[in-house]
Design a protein around this motif. Structure first.
Motif, PDB file in Angstrom:
ATOM      1  N   PHE A  92       0.877  -1.326   0.176  1.00 51.67           N
ATOM      2  CA  PHE A  92      -0.002   0.118   0.106  1.00 51.67           C
ATOM      3  C   PHE A  92       0.864   1.264  -0.062  1.00 51.67           C
ATOM      4  N   PRO A  93       0.790   2.048  -1.022  1.00 53.54           N
ATOM      5  CA  PRO A  93       1.783   3.108  -1.146  1.00 53.54           C
ATOM      6  C   PRO A  93       1.757   4.363  -0.054  1.00 53.54           C
ATOM      7  N   HIS A  94       0.427   4.262   0.330  1.00 55.04           N
ATOM      8  CA  HIS A  94       0.100   5.387   1.519  1.00 55.04           C
ATOM      9  C   HIS A  94       0.284   5.169   2.824  1.00 55.04           C
ATOM     10  N   MET A  95       0.819   3.881   3.100  1.00 49.70           N
ATOM     11  CA  MET A  95       1.097   3.264   4.386  1.00 49.70           C
ATOM     12  C   MET A  95       2.453   3.274   4.542  1.00 49.70           C
ATOM     13  N   THR A  96       3.069   3.484   5.714  1.00 50.42           N
ATOM     14  CA  THR A  96       4.495   3.025   5.901  1.00 50.42           C
ATOM     15  C   THR A  96       4.548   1.620   5.690  1.00 50.42           C
ATOM     16  N   VAL A  97       6.058   1.450   5.659  1.00 56.72           N
ATOM     17  CA  VAL A  97       6.414  -0.190   5.762  1.00 56.72           C
ATOM     18  C   VAL A  97       6.036  -0.879   7.001  1.00 56.72           C
ATOM     19  N   LEU A  98       6.171  -0.125   8.247  1.00 53.26           N
ATOM     20  CA  LEU A  98       5.811  -0.749   9.412  1.00 53.26           C
ATOM     21  C   LEU A  98       4.160  -1.113   9.332  1.00 53.26           C
ATOM     22  N   ASP A  99       3.552   0.056   8.899  1.00 51.70           N
ATOM     23  CA  ASP A  99       1.738  -0.250   8.729  1.00 51.70           C
ATOM     24  C   ASP A  99       1.502  -1.235   7.610  1.00 51.70           C
ATOM     25  N   GLU A 117       3.383  -4.603  15.863  1.00 49.01           N
ATOM     26  CA  GLU A 117       4.682  -3.973  15.425  1.00 49.01           C
ATOM     27  C   GLU A 117       5.925  -4.564  16.091  1.00 49.01           C
ATOM     28  N   ASN A 118       6.026  -5.241  17.256  1.00 45.47           N
ATOM     29  CA  ASN A 118       7.100  -6.000  17.418  1.00 45.47           C
ATOM     30  C   ASN A 118       7.355  -7.075  16.542  1.00 45.47           C
ATOM     31  N   LEU A 119       6.412  -7.881  16.359  1.00 43.28           N
ATOM     32  CA  LEU A 119       6.621  -8.873  15.337  1.00 43.28           C
ATOM     33  C   LEU A 119       7.041  -8.438  14.012  1.00 43.28           C
ATOM     34  N   ALA A 120       6.425  -7.387  13.372  1.00 41.87           N
ATOM     35  CA  ALA A 120       6.627  -6.552  12.251  1.00 41.87           C
ATOM     36  C   ALA A 120       8.413  -6.227  12.158  1.00 41.87           C
ATOM     37  N   ARG A 121       8.790  -5.536  13.287  1.00 47.24           N
ATOM     38  CA  ARG A 121      10.143  -5.246  13.387  1.00 47.24           C
ATOM     39  C   ARG A 121      11.202  -6.522  13.520  1.00 47.24           C
ATOM     40  N   LYS A 122      10.580  -7.643  13.974  1.00 44.47           N
ATOM     41  CA  LYS A 122      11.431  -8.748  13.932  1.00 44.47           C
ATOM     42  C   LYS A 122      11.599  -9.052  12.412  1.00 44.47           C
ATOM     43  N   PHE A 123      10.444  -9.309  11.811  1.00 48.89           N
ATOM     44  CA  PHE A 123      10.711  -9.942  10.632  1.00 48.89           C
ATOM     45  C   PHE A 123      11.420  -8.670   9.455  1.00 48.89           C
ATOM     46  N   LEU A 124      11.015  -7.640   9.902  1.00 49.98           N
ATOM     47  CA  LEU A 124      12.099  -6.347   9.074  1.00 49.98           C
ATOM     48  C   LEU A 124      13.657  -6.645   9.223  1.00 49.98           C
ATOM     49  N   ASP A 125      13.840  -6.967  10.448  1.00 44.37           N
ATOM     50  CA  ASP A 125      15.204  -7.268  10.678  1.00 44.37           C
ATOM     51  C   ASP A 125      15.611  -8.461  10.177  1.00 44.37           C
ATOM     52  N   GLY A 130      15.550  -3.318   8.632  1.00 46.04           N
ATOM     53  CA  GLY A 130      14.604  -2.888   9.894  1.00 46.04           C
ATOM     54  C   GLY A 130      14.864  -1.475   9.985  1.00 46.04           C
ATOM     55  N   HIS A 131      15.684  -0.906   9.312  1.00 45.05           N
ATOM     56  CA  HIS A 131      15.970   0.544   9.544  1.00 45.05           C
ATOM     57  C   HIS A 131      14.930   1.318   8.632  1.00 45.05           C
ATOM     58  N   GLN A 132      14.220   0.647   7.924  1.00 39.86           N
ATOM     59  CA  GLN A 132      13.547   1.317   6.789  1.00 39.86           C
ATOM     60  C   GLN A 132      11.975   1.204   7.274  1.00 39.86           C
ATOM     61  N   ALA A 133      11.675   0.655   8.386  1.00 41.67           N
ATOM     62  CA  ALA A 133      10.154   0.704   8.914  1.00 41.67           C
ATOM     63  C   ALA A 133       9.200   1.994   8.795  1.00 41.67           C
ATOM     64  N   ASP A 134       9.966   3.317   8.968  1.00 35.76           N
ATOM     65  CA  ASP A 134       8.966   4.261   9.071  1.00 35.76           C
ATOM     66  C   ASP A 134       8.909   4.958   7.452  1.00 35.76           C
ATOM     67  N   GLN A 144      14.414  -3.739  -1.979  1.00 36.39           N
ATOM     68  CA  GLN A 144      13.766  -3.465  -0.712  1.00 36.39           C
ATOM     69  C   GLN A 144      12.267  -3.584  -0.597  1.00 36.39           C
ATOM     70  N   GLN A 145      11.548  -3.039  -1.473  1.00 40.09           N
ATOM     71  CA  GLN A 145       9.920  -3.297  -1.514  1.00 40.09           C
ATOM     72  C   GLN A 145       9.904  -4.529  -1.511  1.00 40.09           C
ATOM     73  N   GLN A 146      10.584  -5.495  -2.086  1.00 43.16           N
ATOM     74  CA  GLN A 146      10.432  -7.006  -2.300  1.00 43.16           C
ATOM     75  C   GLN A 146      10.667  -7.740  -1.057  1.00 43.16           C
ATOM     76  N   ARG A 147      11.534  -7.146  -0.313  1.00 34.94           N
ATOM     77  CA  ARG A 147      11.754  -7.596   1.021  1.00 34.94           C
ATOM     78  C   ARG A 147      10.701  -7.443   2.063  1.00 34.94           C
ATOM     79  N   VAL A 148      10.142  -6.312   1.853  1.00 33.53           N
ATOM     80  CA  VAL A 148       9.173  -5.847   2.584  1.00 33.53           C
ATOM     81  C   VAL A 148       8.079  -6.724   2.505  1.00 33.53           C
ATOM     82  N   ALA A 149       7.712  -7.223   1.136  1.00 36.37           N
ATOM     83  CA  ALA A 149       6.541  -7.939   0.813  1.00 36.37           C
ATOM     84  C   ALA A 149       6.809  -9.172   1.493  1.00 36.37           C
ATOM     85  N   ILE A 150       8.055  -9.838   1.522  1.00 36.73           N
ATOM     86  CA  ILE A 150       8.431 -11.106   2.008  1.00 36.73           C
ATOM     87  C   ILE A 150       8.110 -10.932   3.675  1.00 36.73           C
ATOM     88  N   ALA A 151       8.708  -9.919   4.324  1.00 33.55           N
ATOM     89  CA  ALA A 151       8.380  -9.739   5.851  1.00 33.55           C
ATOM     90  C   ALA A 151       6.891  -9.716   5.981  1.00 33.55           C
TER      91      ALA A 151
END
Length: 245
Positions: A92-99, A117-125, A130-134, A144-151
């Motif tokens: 979703f382009p209007h939402m942050t990575v974390l959202d 959020e704790n779970l999301a940060r775990k998988f972003l790491d 993990g530094h791209q969450a916001d 990076q977007q594809q790695r977000v999709a995997i997480a």
């Protein structure tokens, strides 16, 4: 101890109008197996894996996923156990990575905001961003977007993870970072079914490789056998063409 099948196709057919997309597919995938599906465009690869989570409806036969026969009644249960990573990220382009990552766990799994959020940060790491969450998706590279999709898929705690040509929309320099993440995930014991043209990845990661053509499974074998000693002429022809580039 006998291996347990987590996905089975029994005499499965799929049509699009008069076009016979899948022809009498019989296939068993064991729990924890890493299966790669390759073949020319239009061979039925993506249709096959999209049938596993009900994104495509099959016409004849039976598919069983994690002990459940795939039908309308069991679809919600099955989708709760199957994650999928697409070619084009579908963030979703209007939402942050974390959202993007917390939306489904909060709605489908009824997790609290803090837990999600704790779970999301775990998988972003886990996928090394993990530094791209916001940030927003548009601020990230394709890899990076594809790695977000995997997480995001991992946040739903799936037993099975499907990849539909996850690197085909990426620039060549971005492909390696996504494949490296997938290799790491392959060591975690999750069942992986991946449609890809990345033969090097298939050789390194897959337990078995399927070659499909015209809606049929032509050959299925461990990667060393399929790539080095293919048994069918059509497989040989495909590999000669794709590996000559």
């Amino acid at each position: 101890m006998l291996e347990k099948n987590i996905i089975t196709f029994n005499n499965v057919d799929k049509w699009y109008g008069n076009y016979h997309a899948l022809k009498n597919i019989n296939l068993s995938i064991t729990k924890g197996e890493r299966l790669v599906i390759c073949g020319p465009s239009g061979s039925g690869k993506s249709t096959l894996i999209r049938c596993i989570n009900g994104l495509e409806k099959y016409n004849n036969g039976e598919i069983t996923v994690a002990g459940h026969i795939l039908n309308h009644k069991e679809l919600h249960t099955i989708r709760g156990q199957v994650g999928m990573v697409f070619q084009h990220f579908n963030l979703f382009p209007h939402m942050t990575v974390l959202d993007n990552l917390t939306l489904a766990p909060r709605r489908a799994l009824k997790m609290s905001k803090v837990d999600a959020e704790n779970l999301a940060r775990k998988f972003l790491d886990r996928v090394n961003i993990g530094h791209q969450a916001d940030k927003f998706p548009g601020q990230l590279s394709g890899g990076q977007q594809q790695r977000v999709a995997i997480a995001r898929s991992l946040c739903m705690k799936p037993n099975i993870l499907l990849f539909d040509e996850p690197t085909s929309a990426l620039d060549p320099e971005m492909i390696r970072e996504v494949l490296d993440v997938m290799k790491e995930l392959a060591d975690d014991g999750i069942t992986m079914v991946c449609v890809t043209h990345e033969m090097g990845f298939a050789r390194q990661v897959a337990d078995r490789v399927i070659f499909m053509d015209q809606g049929e499974i032509v050959e299925i074998a461990p990667p060393t056998q399929l790539f080095d000693r293919p048994q069918h002429q059509r497989t040989q022809q495909f590999l000669e063409n794709i590996l000559s580039y």
